[in-house]
Design an enzyme around this catalytic site. Structure first.
Site, short mmCIF file in Angstrom:
data_model
loop_
_atom_site.label_atom_id
_atom_site.label_comp_id
_atom_site.label_asym_id
_atom_site.label_seq_id
_atom_site.Cartn_x
_atom_site.Cartn_y
_atom_site.Cartn_z
N TYR A 244 7.08 -9.72 10.08
CA TYR A 244 6.26 -9.12 11.13
C TYR A 244 4.88 -8.75 10.58
O TYR A 244 3.85 -9.07 11.18
CB TYR A 244 6.96 -7.89 11.70
N SER B 143 -1.57 -4.62 14.53
CA SER B 143 -0.67 -3.51 14.30
C SER B 143 -1.08 -2.79 13.02
O SER B 143 -1.78 -3.37 12.17
CB SER B 143 0.77 -4.03 14.15
#
Length: 242
Positions: free
Chosen positions: A151, A138
């Site tokens: 995350y 990501s």
């Protein structure tokens, strides 16, 4: 499809990037093993793709589940040419004790799930001239911001682990990290912190790219000549600043 057609194993294949990647690779002549927990959605996708697809209910947080999946892939297809570690959750929220279950789930799915899937499928992936390992990271693997700390930690972990594997497994296995920005998937549906969920959904709605955009990149990467590797691909929506 023939018994010589390449085989791709895709985790998190029941929706989003995983589902789109299954369609893209099947269109390119791959047989695809679809792994996820939602068996009904997997089977619907497999039915759509026909004999090119195998639906396998599997949980990346359980090694025994992945071992059973690998055995089914081997029995059905006899080879593995691509592993796409796509399964993931994005449970954003302020860092606090109230979010501790979300933190553990992200670490177990996003990081340990990818590591375990790779360990289980590594031997067939290295066989017969070598294969491709695609790890879905990501933009959060490069930058961190409030409410995405754990995350981001899982995605920074994916990036560091992938670079180590790249050096260790070459030339048998080509390792590629894909780092998408905002993508229109179900990731935001599972955010448990209400205010963060609302803000993230608004952010994604305004500028997100489609899962098919990322799937196209994955299909391009794995079909390059073996003499080259696209090791790291960062892709943001054109309007995304950070």
């Amino acid at each position: 499809m023939s018994t010589e057609s390449p085989v791709a194993v895709i985790t998190g294949a029941s929706s989003g990037i995983g589902e789109a990647t299954a369609r893209a690779l099947a269109a390119d002549g791959y047989r695809v093993a679809l792994l996820a927990r939602r068996a009904d959605r997997l089977q619907a996708l497999a039915d759509e793709l026909g004999g090119a697809a195998l639906a396998i209910e599997a949980d990346v947080t359980r090694r025994d589940s992945l071992v059973a999946a690998a055995e089914r892939v081997q029995d059905t297809f006899g080879r593995v040419d691509v592993l796409v570690n796509n399964a993931g959750v994005m449970l954003l929220g302020p860092f606090s004790s109230e979010q501790r279950a979300d933190y553990r789930q992200m670490i177990e799915v996003n990081l340990l799930g990818a590591i375990t899937a790779t360990e289980v499928f590594l031997e067939p992936l290295r066989a017969d001239g070598g294969g491709d390992l695609i790890n879905i990271s990501s933009v959060a693997g490069r930058t961190a911001r409030p409410t995405n700390g754990v995350y981001a930690a899982t995605k920074w972990g994916i990036n560091g682990w992938s670079e180590s594997l790249r050096q260790e497994l070459q030339p048998d296995v080509r390792v590629t990290v894909i780092e998408p920005g905002a993508v229109g998937t179900e990731l935001t549906d599972h955010i448990t912190h209400a205010a963060t969920k609302e803000a993230t959904e608004a952010f994604v709605k305004d500028l997100a790219i489609r899962p098919e955009d990322v799937a196209e990149i994955i299909a391009f990467a794995v079909t390059r000549p073996r003499r080259m590797t696209l090791n790291e691909i960062l892709v943001r929506p054109t309007a995304q600043a950070g």
